[in-house]
Scaffold this active site. Structure first.
Site, PDB file in Angstrom:
ATOM      1  CB  CYS A 272      -0.936   0.010   1.198  1.00  0.00           C
ATOM      2  SG  CYS A 272      -2.251  -1.209   1.032  1.00  0.00           S
TER       3      CYS A 272
HETATM    4  N1  LIG Z   1      -3.956  -5.233   1.444  1.00  0.00           N
HETATM    5  C1  LIG Z   1      -4.204  -4.325   2.380  1.00  0.00           C
HETATM    6  O1  LIG Z   1      -3.672  -4.386   3.493  1.00  0.00           O
HETATM    7  C2  LIG Z   1      -5.165  -3.184   2.104  1.00  0.00           C
HETATM    8  C3  LIG Z   1      -5.627  -2.410   3.178  1.00  0.00           C
HETATM    9  C4  LIG Z   1      -6.500  -1.346   2.937  1.00  0.00           C
HETATM   10  C5  LIG Z   1      -6.907  -1.071   1.627  1.00  0.00           C
HETATM   11  N2  LIG Z   1      -6.448  -1.821   0.603  1.00  0.00           N
HETATM   12  C6  LIG Z   1      -6.962  -1.526  -0.751  1.00  0.00           C
HETATM   13  O2  LIG Z   1      -8.015  -2.462  -1.040  1.00  0.00           O
HETATM   14  C7  LIG Z   1      -8.026  -2.802  -2.430  1.00  0.00           C
HETATM   15  C8  LIG Z   1      -7.898  -4.311  -2.586  1.00  0.00           C
HETATM   16  O3  LIG Z   1      -6.636  -4.696  -2.079  1.00  0.00           O
HETATM   17  P1  LIG Z   1      -6.276  -6.219  -1.729  1.00  0.00           P
HETATM   18  O4  LIG Z   1      -4.944  -6.176  -1.055  1.00  0.00           O
HETATM   19  O5  LIG Z   1      -7.411  -6.905  -1.066  1.00  0.00           O
HETATM   20  O6  LIG Z   1      -6.106  -6.820  -3.221  1.00  0.00           O
HETATM   21  P2  LIG Z   1      -5.787  -8.311  -3.616  1.00  0.00           P
HETATM   22  O7  LIG Z   1      -4.962  -8.261  -4.847  1.00  0.00           O
HETATM   23  O8  LIG Z   1      -5.320  -9.080  -2.425  1.00  0.00           O
HETATM   24  O9  LIG Z   1      -7.247  -8.924  -4.000  1.00  0.00           O
HETATM   25  C9  LIG Z   1      -8.026  -8.515  -5.062  1.00  0.00           C
HETATM   26  C10 LIG Z   1      -8.954  -9.660  -5.514  1.00  0.00           C
HETATM   27  O10 LIG Z   1      -9.774  -9.195  -6.611  1.00  0.00           O
HETATM   28  C11 LIG Z   1      -9.951 -10.272  -7.534  1.00  0.00           C
HETATM   29  N3  LIG Z   1     -10.366  -9.707  -8.808  1.00  0.00           N
HETATM   30  C12 LIG Z   1      -9.601  -9.082  -9.758  1.00  0.00           C
HETATM   31  N4  LIG Z   1     -10.392  -8.652 -10.758  1.00  0.00           N
HETATM   32  C13 LIG Z   1     -11.669  -8.981 -10.447  1.00  0.00           C
HETATM   33  C14 LIG Z   1     -12.933  -8.774 -11.063  1.00  0.00           C
HETATM   34  N5  LIG Z   1     -13.061  -8.121 -12.233  1.00  0.00           N
HETATM   35  N6  LIG Z   1     -14.057  -9.241 -10.451  1.00  0.00           N
HETATM   36  C15 LIG Z   1     -13.961  -9.908  -9.271  1.00  0.00           C
HETATM   37  N7  LIG Z   1     -12.790 -10.133  -8.633  1.00  0.00           N
HETATM   38  C16 LIG Z   1     -11.672  -9.679  -9.217  1.00  0.00           C
HETATM   39  C17 LIG Z   1      -8.604 -10.971  -7.523  1.00  0.00           C
HETATM   40  O11 LIG Z   1      -8.740 -12.306  -8.005  1.00  0.00           O
HETATM   41  C18 LIG Z   1      -8.213 -10.893  -6.039  1.00  0.00           C
HETATM   42  O12 LIG Z   1      -8.659 -12.039  -5.336  1.00  0.00           O
HETATM   43  C19 LIG Z   1      -6.888  -1.975  -3.062  1.00  0.00           C
HETATM   44  O13 LIG Z   1      -7.427  -0.779  -3.538  1.00  0.00           O
HETATM   45  C20 LIG Z   1      -5.962  -1.713  -1.876  1.00  0.00           C
HETATM   46  O14 LIG Z   1      -5.198  -0.542  -2.069  1.00  0.00           O
HETATM   47  C21 LIG Z   1      -5.610  -2.888   0.799  1.00  0.00           C
HETATM   48  O1  LIG Z   2       7.567   2.060  13.040  1.00  0.00           O
HETATM   49  C1  LIG Z   2       7.468   1.440  11.974  1.00  0.00           C
HETATM   50  C2  LIG Z   2       6.255   0.855  11.517  1.00  0.00           C
HETATM   51  C3  LIG Z   2       6.231   0.188  10.293  1.00  0.00           C
HETATM   52  N1  LIG Z   2       7.361   0.095   9.535  1.00  0.00           N
HETATM   53  C4  LIG Z   2       7.311  -0.594   8.222  1.00  0.00           C
HETATM   54  O2  LIG Z   2       6.243  -0.048   7.469  1.00  0.00           O
HETATM   55  C5  LIG Z   2       5.716  -1.021   6.561  1.00  0.00           C
HETATM   56  C6  LIG Z   2       4.211  -1.064   6.619  1.00  0.00           C
HETATM   57  O3  LIG Z   2       3.791  -1.574   7.861  1.00  0.00           O
HETATM   58  P1  LIG Z   2       2.248  -1.582   8.310  1.00  0.00           P
HETATM   59  O4  LIG Z   2       1.679  -0.246   8.164  1.00  0.00           O
HETATM   60  O5  LIG Z   2       2.171  -2.229   9.631  1.00  0.00           O
HETATM   61  O6  LIG Z   2       1.624  -2.608   7.248  1.00  0.00           O
HETATM   62  P2  LIG Z   2       0.584  -2.517   6.037  1.00  0.00           P
HETATM   63  O7  LIG Z   2      -0.148  -3.816   6.015  1.00  0.00           O
HETATM   64  O8  LIG Z   2       1.323  -2.080   4.816  1.00  0.00           O
HETATM   65  O9  LIG Z   2      -0.516  -1.400   6.444  1.00  0.00           O
HETATM   66  C7  LIG Z   2      -0.520  -0.077   5.912  1.00  0.00           C
HETATM   67  O10 LIG Z   2      -1.139  -0.042   4.640  1.00  0.00           O
HETATM   68  C8  LIG Z   2      -2.512  -0.529   4.646  1.00  0.00           C
HETATM   69  C9  LIG Z   2      -2.996  -0.541   3.203  1.00  0.00           C
HETATM   70  O11 LIG Z   2      -3.436   0.705   2.770  1.00  0.00           O
HETATM   71  C10 LIG Z   2      -3.349   0.369   5.535  1.00  0.00           C
HETATM   72  O12 LIG Z   2      -4.706  -0.089   5.519  1.00  0.00           O
HETATM   73  C11 LIG Z   2      -2.779   0.353   6.956  1.00  0.00           C
HETATM   74  O13 LIG Z   2      -3.525   1.232   7.784  1.00  0.00           O
HETATM   75  C12 LIG Z   2      -1.314   0.797   6.896  1.00  0.00           C
HETATM   76  O14 LIG Z   2      -0.720   0.721   8.191  1.00  0.00           O
HETATM   77  C13 LIG Z   2       6.412  -2.343   6.936  1.00  0.00           C
HETATM   78  O15 LIG Z   2       7.431  -2.604   5.992  1.00  0.00           O
HETATM   79  C14 LIG Z   2       7.002  -2.079   8.312  1.00  0.00           C
HETATM   80  O16 LIG Z   2       8.172  -2.828   8.548  1.00  0.00           O
HETATM   81  C15 LIG Z   2       8.562   0.672   9.971  1.00  0.00           C
HETATM   82  O17 LIG Z   2       9.584   0.621   9.282  1.00  0.00           O
HETATM   83  N2  LIG Z   2       8.576   1.328  11.189  1.00  0.00           N
END
Ligand SMILES: NC(=O)c1ccc[n+]([C@@H]2O[C@H](COP(=O)([O-])OP(=O)(O)OC[C@H]3O[C@@H](n4cnc5c(N)ncnc54)[C@H](O)[C@@H]3O)[C@@H](O)[C@H]2O)c1
Ligand SMILES: O=c1ccn([C@@H]2O[C@H](COP(=O)(O)OP(=O)(O)O[C@H]3O[C@H](CO)[C@@H](O)[C@H](O)[C@H]3O)[C@@H](O)[C@H]2O)c(=O)[nH]1
Length: 434
Positions: A272
């Site tokens: 992200c």
């Molecule tokens: N991963 C995180 O920690 C996180 C946290 C907060 C927000 N987000 C945001 O949420 C969104 C999704 O992220 P993610 O990490 O879950 O993605 P991901 O890649 O893990 O999952 C996406 C899923 O969508 C499916 N897909 C693709 N095209 C499709 C379609 N046309 N119809 C139905 N399914 C389809 C894929 O097969 C996959 O399973 C992104 O915008 C990301 O930035 C991610």
């Molecule tokens: O003090 C710190 C804290 C984190 N990290 C690094 O930062 C990265 C991201 O860590 P973290 O934020 O815990 O993981 P994510 O799963 O990437 O989560 C971020 O990205 C997500 C996707 O958007 C958001 O939903 C979350 O709120 C946001 O924390 C990692 O490489 C960590 O090692 C550091 O170097 N120092």
């Protein structure tokens, strides 16, 4: 409430399983048959603490029947609201690539054309301000031949969960952001979130869709910049021979700074921070604004792996020598290697002609797809044996617990990017910022 969720990755599967646990009837729609089959068999398609139990409780043979999955978009017709949890990757110039969202909106709109009753579509993916209103909604309207606000509702609900603690973060959030441009959509969002809000006592931010979209980028931009600032300060501490962690502990006592995200080291990775900071920078430039702080945050982050390698260079010339890389995942608790700092570290070692031997408890298979030509081992001991340097990239518990294992090194130079290892006699220890 009957809830459909388009996209069943890290976010979609977590949200689906948690909503089912909160009492809703949930269906996941994904294009990937393997993911769909896993959920219907009661198995989590991704590795997340607590997720396997939730999926097993609500889908599969001995389930509550509240969670199922399908590849068929028609499943949304039997639900009241649809969350869109699809990938929003970046283009080569860093800007957001909305093509997956656009294709899905088209398919969703075409499906909703046959539904007479009201339906609310909620964008959960991270999208640039204006995307829901100016891109997704017009596609839904054209494909369904309906009017947003009259025939169907549209909302935006950004997600803040972290990988590795996704279930906990979703069920106990710091805030719930509900962005809607019409009253009925907002009511539907409350109907879905009420059990969560009641249980977690989380504050609710009610706003419009554009502001909700911006809140997500502001959140991630701030956190990424906070880590880069402590890394910048940490680099200065190192130049003065001061321990940045002692400094961080002291500034954390100021409520205005807070104690979280002050761990300096080799920098941030993950799916992200990089793509979201890139997307909001590109969007800002399109508006003729130069995002100087975000530019700096990224520059500092890119510099940290280089500093780790140059600290190693101060002690040992690794050309033709064996170097252990300890940790490959972008952080502990996940097998995700997207933008892991291990990638530039391994590239730097290869550029120096080193023989790289890598260890990680769960992320080796993913890294093997990225680097075919390095050695992977099952234990940290195997990585350290006869090594001429060791670089610590991920602070897994089994790595922070290492001690006499370093005695097996040929030249015991340990460069620590995560403050995982204690300084002790018998090793040449360099902390990146301490
Ligand atoms: N991963 C995180 O920690 C996180 C946290 C907060 C927000 N987000 C945001 O949420 C969104 C999704 O992220 P993610 O990490 O879950 O993605 P991901 O890649 O893990 O999952 C996406 C899923 O969508 C499916 N897909 C693709 N095209 C499709 C379609 N046309 N119809 C139905 N399914 C389809 C894929 O097969 C996959 O399973 C992104 O915008 C990301 O930035 C991610
Ligand atoms: O003090 C710190 C804290 C984190 N990290 C690094 O930062 C990265 C991201 O860590 P973290 O934020 O815990 O993981 P994510 O799963 O990437 O989560 C971020 O990205 C997500 C996707 O958007 C958001 O939903 C979350 O709120 C946001 O924390 C990692 O490489 C960590 O090692 C550091 O170097 N120092």
């Amino acid at each position: 409430m009957r809830v459909s969720i388009i996209g069943s990755g890290y976010v979609g599967t977590t949200v689906a399983a948690c909503f089912a646990d909160l009492g809703h009837e949930v269906v996941n729609v994904d294009v990937d048959q393997e993911i769909v089959d896993a959920i219907n068999d009661g198995e989590a398609p991704i590795h997340e603490d607590g997720l396997a139990e939730l999926v097993a409780d609500h889908a599969g043979p001995d389930d509550t029947g509240r969670l199922e999955a399908t590849t068929d978009y028609a499943a949304v017709l039997d639900t009241d609201v649809t969350f869109v949890c699809l990938p929003t990757p970046q283009n080569d110039d860093g800007s957001i690539d909305l093509s997956i969202m656009e294709a899905a909106a088209e398919q969703l709109g075409t499906t909703l054309a046959t539904k007479d009753a009201w339906h609310t579509v909620i964008v959960k993916s991270t999208v640039i301000p204006g995307s829901t209103e100016e891109t997704i909604t017009p596609i839904l309207e054209a494909a369904s031949d309906k009017t947003a606000g009259d025939d169907f509702g549209v909302g935006m609900n950004p997600e803040f969960l972290r990988e590795g603690t996704a279930v906990h973060d979703f069920l106990d959030p710091d805030k719930v952001v509900l962005g809607a441009d019409d009253e009925r959509a907002l009511e539907d969002m409350y109907a879905v979130f009420d059990p969560l809000i009641e249980r977690s006592d989380a504050p609710v931010v009610e706003t419009d869709t554009r502001t909700a979209e911006m809140i997500k980028y502001a959140n991630n931009g701030f956190l990424a910049a906070k880590i880069s600032l402590i890394n910048d300060i940490g680099n200065i501490c190192k130049e003065f021979g001061i321990d940045a962690y002692e400094v961080a502990d002291a500034i954390a006592l100021d409520d205005r700074i807070g104690e979280q995200f002050l761990r300096s080291g080799v920098g941030w990775g993950g799916s992200c921070f990089e793509k979201d900071t890139a997307a909001i920078r590109a969007a800002a430039r399109q508006q003729d604004y130069e995002p100087a702080m975000l530019d700096a945050a990224i520059a500092v982050n890119n510099r940290q792996p280089t500093r780790l390698l140059s600290l190693m260079d101060d002690h040992v010339d690794v050309a033709g020598e064996r170097v252990a890389v300890l940790g490959l995942a972008f952080k502990p608790g996940t097998d995700d290697i997207r933008n892991s700092r291990a990638i530039p570290v391994i590239e730097g070692l290869q550029a120096r002609g080193a023989e790289v031997v890598a260890y990680d408890p769960v992320a080796i298979e993913h890294m093997r797809e990225r680097f075919l030509d390095i050695e992977y081992v099952d234990t940290p001991e195997a990585a350290l044996t006869e090594a001429d340097a060791a670089l610590v990239v991920t602070d897994w518990e089994e790595i922070t617990a290492l001690d006499e294992e370093f005695d097996a090194m040929r030249t015991p130079v340990v460069v620590d990017g995560r403050r995982a290892i204690d300084r002790r006699d018998g090793i040449v220890y360099e902390g990146l910022t301490w």
